[in-house]
Enzyme design. Structure first.
Site, PDB file in Angstrom:
ATOM      1  N   HIS A  27       2.291  12.585   0.091  1.00 54.87           N
ATOM      2  CA  HIS A  27       3.686  12.328  -0.278  1.00 54.87           C
ATOM      3  C   HIS A  27       4.511  13.597  -0.497  1.00 54.87           C
ATOM      4  CE1 HIS A  27       2.826   8.169  -0.313  1.00 54.87           C
ATOM      5  NE2 HIS A  27       2.381   8.032  -1.541  1.00 54.87           N
ATOM      6  N   HIS A  35       9.218   4.402  -2.044  1.00 55.75           N
ATOM      7  CA  HIS A  35       7.977   4.042  -2.731  1.00 55.75           C
ATOM      8  C   HIS A  35       8.256   3.100  -3.909  1.00 55.75           C
ATOM      9  CE1 HIS A  35       3.872   4.327  -4.129  1.00 55.75           C
ATOM     10  NE2 HIS A  35       3.572   5.173  -3.151  1.00 55.75           N
ATOM     11  N   TYR A  60       8.033  -0.112  -6.168  1.00 53.46           N
ATOM     12  CA  TYR A  60       7.030  -1.152  -6.472  1.00 53.46           C
ATOM     13  C   TYR A  60       7.785  -2.416  -6.856  1.00 53.46           C
ATOM     14  CZ  TYR A  60       3.462   2.513  -7.142  1.00 53.46           C
ATOM     15  OH  TYR A  60       2.590   3.552  -6.992  1.00 53.46           O
ATOM     16  N   ASP A  62      -4.530  -0.620   0.280  1.00 53.31           N
ATOM     17  CA  ASP A  62      -3.852   0.682   0.305  1.00 53.31           C
ATOM     18  C   ASP A  62      -3.956   1.166   1.750  1.00 53.31           C
ATOM     19  OD1 ASP A  62      -2.575   3.007  -0.293  1.00 53.31           O
ATOM     20  OD2 ASP A  62      -4.112   3.786  -1.641  1.00 53.31           O
ATOM     21  N   GLU A 105       5.644   0.236   1.802  1.00 54.61           N
ATOM     22  CA  GLU A 105       6.178   1.517   2.268  1.00 54.61           C
ATOM     23  C   GLU A 105       6.301   1.531   3.788  1.00 54.61           C
ATOM     24  OE1 GLU A 105       3.575   4.590   0.377  1.00 54.61           O
ATOM     25  OE2 GLU A 105       2.816   2.883  -0.733  1.00 54.61           O
TER      26      GLU A 105
END
Ligand code: GLA
Length: 345
Positions: free
Chosen positions: A106, A176, A178, A248, A310
């Site tokens: 990132h 990013h 949530y 993930d 994402e």
């Protein structure tokens, strides 16, 4: 309508501004010039009550101190992982800042999420921009980036991310944020259903970078062509799920251009989130290692209490010739769109 208010200062005293975007029905979104962060989105549930469905913090200081989760951040220069923090472009090898064991994650030690961006309001749109200097975190080229946020009358939040460089470089920008469609702080998101328009995903190696295989989803917990509850997949007995500690992973979204990639839905609130994007991939992170922490209004956050969707280029793409390119050359314009459209089921 857009209003601005002070959001305190960073540790080194830089002022941070919060922009509140609201449409005529009262739905709203809030964004910060610090990290171009999306810190809240409130939309009606099936009873008409507004719920803030996006995880965030109440102070700039918390965003700085608890940045490991990248809550709501605009991540760059290159979102996701670059193996061994290294890549070769035009015969030259570049070494980047390694911030997750050997890998670059990132954007590095100080990614785009940790800078105060320039801001402007253009009609119903908030625009953030910054110039990332040549060599920042090891990347070549001076890169000018621009991110715009627009809240539409029909409760869609539209992000446009753009970039231009004066030398060959790589770029992969994403949000990013949530989501917890029962309201941020309303427990885990296991009962949320997720549908992804993809027949393949990139498998992880033991360092959580792709191993290079674009695998079929068929017969696996990654087959979300029909909506399934997150809790059905995230504890599945599958080597790839064990590797990620849940979801993930990056899905290869079907088609090109602006198209629908995923739909997240919460049966309790009735709120749905439909994500459309021009990006080739969608990394879904089911918050497996989200730290236990206090969020906005003393809300309880922790593992699996939010899911990040994402939309991005594939992880480690710069080192994988078979993946869609993330290289940006001078004279080219990087332009991607991500639309979070909220509704009711
Ligand atoms: C991404 C990564 C995860 C994790 C989060 C941030 O989603 O894929 O592994 O690093 O960011 O905590």
């Amino acid at each position: 309508m857009i209003t601005a208010r002070s959001f305190g200062t960073t540790a080194d005293g830089a002022p941070v501004t919060c922009f509140h975007l609201e449409n005529s029905s009262g739905a709203w979104a809030e964004v910060l010039d610090y990290g171009a962060i999306l810190r809240g989105v409130a939309v009606p549930d099936r009873t008409g009550r507004l719920r803030d469905v996006c995880l965030g913090f109440d102070t700039a200081k918390e965003y700085q101190e608890k940045h490991q989760g990248y809550l709501g951040a605009l991540v760059g220069r290159c979102a996701n992982r670059i193996r061994d923090a290294r890549f070769t472009l035009d015969g030259r090898t570049y070494t980047l800042a390694a911030n997750e064991r050997n890998n670059h994650l990132h954007g590095g030690v100080r990614g785009f999420d940790q800078y105060v961006w320039d801001h402007s309001v253009e009609g119903d749109t908030v625009v953030f921009s910054r110039t990332s200097p040549n060599g920042e975190e090891g990347y070549p080229g001076t890169l000018k980036v621009r991110v715009s946020y627009t809240l539409t009358e029909d409760n869609a939040l539209r992000l446009v991310v753009e970039g231009e460089s004066d030398a060959d470089t790589v770029i992969n920008l994403t949000s990013h944020a949530y989501w917890n469609l029962n309201g941020h702080g309303a427990g885990d998101v296991g009962s949320h259903t997720l549908c992804i328009d993809a027949i393949a995903f990139t498998e992880l190696a033991s360092d959580n970078c792709p191993n290079g295989t674009i695998a079929s989803v068929v017969g696996s917990p990654f087959d979300l062509r029909t909506a399934r509850p997150l809790e059905e997949g995230w504890d599945a007995d599958h080597p790839q799920i064990r590797q990620g500690g849940g979801y993930d992973h990056n899905w290869a979204i079907r088609g090109t251009g602006l198209r629908r990639a995923a739909v997240l839905a919460a049966p309790e609130s009735g709120i749905t989130l439909s994500l459309s994007t021009t990006q080739p991939g969608l990394q879904v992170y089911s918050g497996n290692f989200l730290p236990v922490m206090t969020g906005k209004g003393d809300a309880h956050y922790g593992p699996r209490r939010g899911v990040a969707l994402e939309a991005q280029g594939f992880p480690n793409a710069v080192n994988q010739p078979g993946f869609p390119s993330v290289v940006l050359r001078p004279g080219e314009r990087y332009h991607q769109e991500i639309i979070f459209a909220f509704g009711l089921d």
